[in-house]
Design a protein around this motif. Structure first.
Motif, PDB file in Angstrom:
ATOM      1  N   ASP A 290      -7.101  -0.360  -2.872  1.00  0.00           N
ATOM      2  CA  ASP A 290      -6.265  -0.701  -2.047  1.00  0.00           C
ATOM      3  C   ASP A 290      -6.451  -2.198  -1.274  1.00  0.00           C
ATOM      4  O   ASP A 290      -5.591  -2.482  -0.271  1.00  0.00           O
ATOM      5  CB  ASP A 290      -6.234   0.382  -0.702  1.00  0.00           C
TER       6      ASP A 290
ATOM      7  N   GLN B 197      -4.258   4.293   3.729  1.00  0.00           N
ATOM      8  CA  GLN B 197      -5.301   3.335   3.642  1.00  0.00           C
ATOM      9  C   GLN B 197      -6.553   4.082   3.520  1.00  0.00           C
ATOM     10  O   GLN B 197      -7.599   3.969   2.866  1.00  0.00           O
ATOM     11  CB  GLN B 197      -5.341   2.243   4.649  1.00  0.00           C
TER      12      GLN B 197
ATOM     13  N   SER C 276       0.856  -1.248   0.136  1.00  0.00           N
ATOM     14  CA  SER C 276      -0.060  -0.062   0.013  1.00  0.00           C
ATOM     15  C   SER C 276       0.993   1.268  -0.005  1.00  0.00           C
ATOM     16  O   SER C 276       0.837   2.201   0.657  1.00  0.00           O
ATOM     17  CB  SER C 276      -0.695   0.003   1.197  1.00  0.00           C
TER      18      SER C 276
END
Length: 190
Positions: A163, A57, A31
């Motif tokens: 994500d 995130q 990520s």
């Protein structure tokens, strides 16, 4: 009234725990990697590392790279209008040197904060993340095509750029991180 930064951070972590937003599996994609300052290339440590990962995130940033307002200006960039709401407060400890009566050391730590912006919120800079495939193990467009072809045979669309990896019954589609975010070809096809 001064903001209680430590309490704000504690509340954020507790909220994430209560919502159950913590993954219960080994994530096979990146990520954006470890949070770092793009200008200095120094990784954030401790709580700042956690805060940058959470912020990436929550906002779907693909890179965990950050700049202060002044650093963005110095590199010739500018903040995208309206990005202030997505800024992030990080913390830094510094020691205040103080000598008391009789030469007694009365130095103390002081928690300070500073604001950073994800590189996705900065325009006018040609960012170079060194994403070249040095060892030939990166997932290629051909690999993504293989997955798309397999999914289309059963009538399901694949959408990249998310994500997380999931299937939506409502929209009958598979959401996936970008192919280049996976740690290996095996992880991409797993």
């Amino acid at each position: 009234m001064a903001k209680d930064l430590a309490q704000d951070i504690t509340n954020k972590v507790i909220s994430l725990l209560e919502r159950g937003n913590l993954p219960a599996f080994k994530k096979l994609w990146s990520s954006g990697g470890e949070g770092y300052n793009y200008s200095t290339s120094k990784p954030y440590q401790g709580l700042n590392s956690l805060l940058t990962a959470i912020h990436c995130q929550e906002h779907g940033y693909s890179k965990n790279a950050w700049l202060t307002f002044n650093q963005a200006n110095k590199l010739g960039g500018r903040l995208i209008k309206g990005c202030g709401a997505r800024s992030l407060q990080l913390t830094s400890y510094r020691f205040v040197q103080k000598t008391g009566e009789g030469g007694k050391d009365e130095s103390y730590p002081c928690l300070t904060s500073f604001t950073v912006y994800n590189v996705a919120e900065v325009e006018g800079i040609a960012f170079d993340f060194g994403d070249a495939d040095a060892d030939g193990t990166a997932i290629t467009n051909a690999d993504a095509t293989i997955l798309n072809d397999a999914a289309s045979r059963i009538g399901v669309a694949v959408h990249f750029g998310h994500d997380s990896a999931s299937y939506s019954r409502t929209f009958d589609r598979i959401k996936m991180p970008n192919p280049s975010d996976f740690v290996s070809k095996e992880a991409f096809f797993a």
